[in-house]
Design an enzyme around this catalytic site. Structure first.
Site, PDB file in Angstrom:
ATOM      1  N   VAL A 104       0.877  -1.162   0.000  1.00  0.00           N
ATOM      2  CA  VAL A 104       0.000   0.000   0.000  1.00  0.00           C
ATOM      3  C   VAL A 104       0.915   1.211   0.000  1.00  0.00           C
ATOM      4  O   VAL A 104       1.638   1.440   0.961  1.00  0.00           O
ATOM      5  CB  VAL A 104      -0.904   0.023   1.253  1.00  0.00           C
ATOM      6  CG1 VAL A 104      -1.791   1.255   1.252  1.00  0.00           C
ATOM      7  CG2 VAL A 104      -1.739  -1.243   1.316  1.00  0.00           C
ATOM      8  N   GLY A 105       0.916   1.923  -1.110  1.00  0.00           N
ATOM      9  CA  GLY A 105       1.786   3.099  -1.204  1.00  0.00           C
ATOM     10  C   GLY A 105       1.012   4.351  -0.882  1.00  0.00           C
ATOM     11  O   GLY A 105      -0.142   4.301  -0.470  1.00  0.00           O
ATOM     12  N   LYS A 106       1.681   5.486  -1.048  1.00  0.00           N
ATOM     13  CA  LYS A 106       1.026   6.766  -0.824  1.00  0.00           C
ATOM     14  C   LYS A 106      -0.082   6.961  -1.843  1.00  0.00           C
ATOM     15  O   LYS A 106      -1.130   7.489  -1.538  1.00  0.00           O
ATOM     16  CB  LYS A 106       2.020   7.924  -0.998  1.00  0.00           C
ATOM     17  CG  LYS A 106       3.147   7.942   0.002  1.00  0.00           C
ATOM     18  CD  LYS A 106       4.061   9.150  -0.238  1.00  0.00           C
ATOM     19  CE  LYS A 106       4.702   9.195  -1.632  1.00  0.00           C
ATOM     20  NZ  LYS A 106       5.590   8.075  -1.951  1.00  0.00           N
ATOM     21  N   GLY A 194      10.477 -10.280  -4.672  1.00  0.00           N
ATOM     22  CA  GLY A 194      11.678  -9.642  -4.152  1.00  0.00           C
ATOM     23  C   GLY A 194      11.379  -8.745  -2.974  1.00  0.00           C
ATOM     24  O   GLY A 194      10.265  -8.733  -2.458  1.00  0.00           O
ATOM     25  N   ASP A 229      11.603   9.619  -9.324  1.00  0.00           N
ATOM     26  CA  ASP A 229      11.255   9.292  -7.935  1.00  0.00           C
ATOM     27  C   ASP A 229      12.094   8.097  -7.498  1.00  0.00           C
ATOM     28  O   ASP A 229      11.635   7.220  -6.777  1.00  0.00           O
ATOM     29  CB  ASP A 229       9.761   8.990  -7.821  1.00  0.00           C
ATOM     30  CG  ASP A 229       9.286   8.923  -6.356  1.00  0.00           C
ATOM     31  OD1 ASP A 229       9.959   9.513  -5.480  1.00  0.00           O
ATOM     32  OD2 ASP A 229       8.254   8.278  -6.091  1.00  0.00           O
ATOM     33  N   ASN A 234      11.794   2.455  -4.348  1.00  0.00           N
ATOM     34  CA  ASN A 234      11.349   2.054  -5.683  1.00  0.00           C
ATOM     35  C   ASN A 234      12.382   1.208  -6.416  1.00  0.00           C
ATOM     36  O   ASN A 234      12.350   1.078  -7.636  1.00  0.00           O
ATOM     37  CB  ASN A 234      10.961   3.297  -6.494  1.00  0.00           C
ATOM     38  CG  ASN A 234       9.675   3.911  -5.956  1.00  0.00           C
ATOM     39  OD1 ASN A 234       8.805   3.190  -5.467  1.00  0.00           O
ATOM     40  ND2 ASN A 234       9.564   5.222  -6.030  1.00  0.00           N
TER      41      ASN A 234
HETATM   42  N1  LIG Z   1       5.262  -5.838 -10.313  1.00  0.00           N
HETATM   43  C1  LIG Z   1       5.276  -6.016  -8.985  1.00  0.00           C
HETATM   44  N2  LIG Z   1       5.399  -7.239  -8.460  1.00  0.00           N
HETATM   45  C2  LIG Z   1       5.412  -7.434  -7.117  1.00  0.00           C
HETATM   46  N3  LIG Z   1       5.300  -6.438  -6.208  1.00  0.00           N
HETATM   47  C3  LIG Z   1       5.155  -5.178  -6.665  1.00  0.00           C
HETATM   48  C4  LIG Z   1       5.136  -4.894  -8.067  1.00  0.00           C
HETATM   49  N4  LIG Z   1       4.987  -3.563  -8.235  1.00  0.00           N
HETATM   50  C5  LIG Z   1       4.914  -3.046  -6.996  1.00  0.00           C
HETATM   51  N5  LIG Z   1       5.016  -3.990  -6.026  1.00  0.00           N
HETATM   52  C6  LIG Z   1       4.977  -3.779  -4.560  1.00  0.00           C
HETATM   53  O1  LIG Z   1       4.022  -2.767  -4.254  1.00  0.00           O
HETATM   54  C7  LIG Z   1       4.646  -1.654  -3.611  1.00  0.00           C
HETATM   55  C8  LIG Z   1       4.053  -0.325  -4.118  1.00  0.00           C
HETATM   56  O2  LIG Z   1       4.292  -0.191  -5.497  1.00  0.00           O
HETATM   57  P1  LIG Z   1       4.826   1.161  -6.167  1.00  0.00           P
HETATM   58  O3  LIG Z   1       6.125   1.555  -5.567  1.00  0.00           O
HETATM   59  O4  LIG Z   1       4.795   0.957  -7.636  1.00  0.00           O
HETATM   60  O5  LIG Z   1       3.690   2.197  -5.786  1.00  0.00           O
HETATM   61  P2  LIG Z   1       3.643   3.366  -4.689  1.00  0.00           P
HETATM   62  O6  LIG Z   1       4.828   3.327  -3.813  1.00  0.00           O
HETATM   63  O7  LIG Z   1       2.286   3.352  -4.134  1.00  0.00           O
HETATM   64  O8  LIG Z   1       3.706   4.613  -5.546  1.00  0.00           O
HETATM   65  P3  LIG Z   1       3.945   6.067  -5.006  1.00  0.00           P
HETATM   66  O9  LIG Z   1       5.432   6.198  -4.896  1.00  0.00           O
HETATM   67  O10 LIG Z   1       3.290   6.873  -6.042  1.00  0.00           O
HETATM   68  O11 LIG Z   1       3.293   6.141  -3.650  1.00  0.00           O
HETATM   69  C9  LIG Z   1       6.123  -1.777  -3.955  1.00  0.00           C
HETATM   70  O12 LIG Z   1       6.919  -1.206  -2.966  1.00  0.00           O
HETATM   71  C10 LIG Z   1       6.319  -3.274  -4.078  1.00  0.00           C
HETATM   72  O13 LIG Z   1       6.568  -3.831  -2.803  1.00  0.00           O
HETATM   73 MG   LIG Z   2       6.803   3.275  -4.569  1.00  0.00          MG
END
Ligand SMILES: Nc1ncnc2c1ncn2[C@@H]1O[C@H](COP(=O)(O)OP(=O)(O)OP(=O)(O)O)[C@@H](O)[C@H]1O
Ligand SMILES: [Mg+2]
Length: 295
Positions: A104-106, A194, A229, A234
């Site tokens: 769950v990201g931002k 991972g 970013d 990331n």
């Molecule tokens: N293709 C993938 N396969 C497995 N896990 C993933 C994948 N893409 C993302 N994740 C997991 O989901 C988490 C959130 O994904 P991502 O970093 O793309 O979005 P976010 O952090 O919500 O974006 P933002 O930086 O805009 O808040 C990642 O830290 C990772 O652990």
């Molecule tokens: Mg992210």
């Protein structure tokens, strides 16, 4: 339960006419914040009694909000919008079942999911209305200057942008998830096993891992893409030790007016982290020379 999980649970119970009402609301929300009932009736092309009945059922399932009063109308919430996207992806034979949460990201929720062929994929739901609009506008240049923009539009745009970035960098050989499909604010990509770099305390070969990161930044740049970013949040260390760069919706093209500054910030962030956490010293100018090299 998150809105995506609620949507996945409710979707099988929805009838085609329920989906038509949700779709009519989506259409109405392009021009008004709260969509008046007569507009929903018009777009859904159903009789008014039917629409009222469906709306109160959808309301009970918490897929929309209603506003009473002189500007009475209805608005979809995230679960309602998630239903529309998931329905389209199921109909297109892209997805069969939604699995556990991966993060769950931002500004997103990421889930594991299964395709009809039994393949494991990752599904990212972009959620841009979650933070305040001003906050989003400050961070995401691409919504600036357009006045009031709905969370639906912002979230869809973020998914489109990320799909585009992944297409460009994946083709250029950058180690990133493979983009598979997109509908509305939902992106489907290959699943990667991972850990986020921030959660990894020991790397076998931090120098080599840093080289791999820079090599991938360089490949992305050769495809005209700057992440903007890039950080330990990331960057993923895959199960086999390989590097993976994720989370691309805010990318800019190489010819963006701030490209140079953004590239410098990305590389600087990574070098600072490797210095602090793994004691790896690397000059910023040298690293930048390397990623800009085109031979
Ligand atoms: N293709 C993938 N396969 C497995 N896990 C993933 C994948 N893409 C993302 N994740 C997991 O989901 C988490 C959130 O994904 P991502 O970093 O793309 O979005 P976010 O952090 O919500 O974006 P933002 O930086 O805009 O808040 C990642 O830290 C990772 O652990
Ligand atoms: Mg992210």
């Amino acid at each position: 339960m998150s809105s995506a999980e609620r949507a996945a649970r409710i979707l099988p119970e929805l009838e085609p006419k329920d989906l038509r009402v949700l779709q009519a609301m989506e259409l109405g929300m392009m021009s008004s914040e709260y969509v008046p009932i007569d507009q929903i009736v018009k777009y859904a092309n159903l009789n008014p009694r039917e629409v009222k009945f469906r709306i109160s059922a959808l309301n009970r399932r918490e897929l929309l909000y209603g506003q009473p009063g002189p500007y009475a109308g209805y608005i979809l919430n995230y679960a309602g919008y998630d239903c529309l996207a998931l329905n389209a992806l199921v109909k297109a034979d892209v997805l069969e079942a939604l699995g556990r949460s991966l993060g769950v990201g931002k500004e997103s929720d990421v889930y594991e999911a299964l395709t009809p062929g039994g393949e494991r994929v990752a599904v990212k739901f972009h959620r841009l209305g979650r933070t305040s609009f001003r906050e989003t506008r400050r961070k995401r240049g691409y919504v600036s200057g357009k006045g009031r923009i709905s969370w639906i539009y912002q979230s869809r745009l973020a998914a489109e942008r990320e799909f585009e970035a992944l297409r460009l960098v994946y083709q250029a050989g950058v180690s990133s998830p493979e983009p598979l499909h997109r509908n509305r604010h939902v992106l489907v990509m290959s699943y990667i096993d991972g850990y986020n770099l921030v959660d990894v305390d020991d790397l076998d070969d931090p120098e080599g891992f840093l080289d791999d990161i820079l090599q991938n930044v360089r490949r992305a740049l050769s495809a005209g893409v700057i992440h903007t970013d890039l950080s330990e949040y990331n960057i993923v260390v895959q199960a086999d030790g390989e590097v993976l760069l994720i989370d691309w919706p805010q990318f800019v093209h190489r010819d963006h007016p701030n490209a140079e500054m953004l590239l410098r910030r990305d590389v600087g962030n990574v070098l600072r982290y490797f210095r602090r956490k793994f004691g790896v010293e690397r000059s910023l100018e040298e690293a930048l020379d390397f990623v800009r090299r085109t031979d």
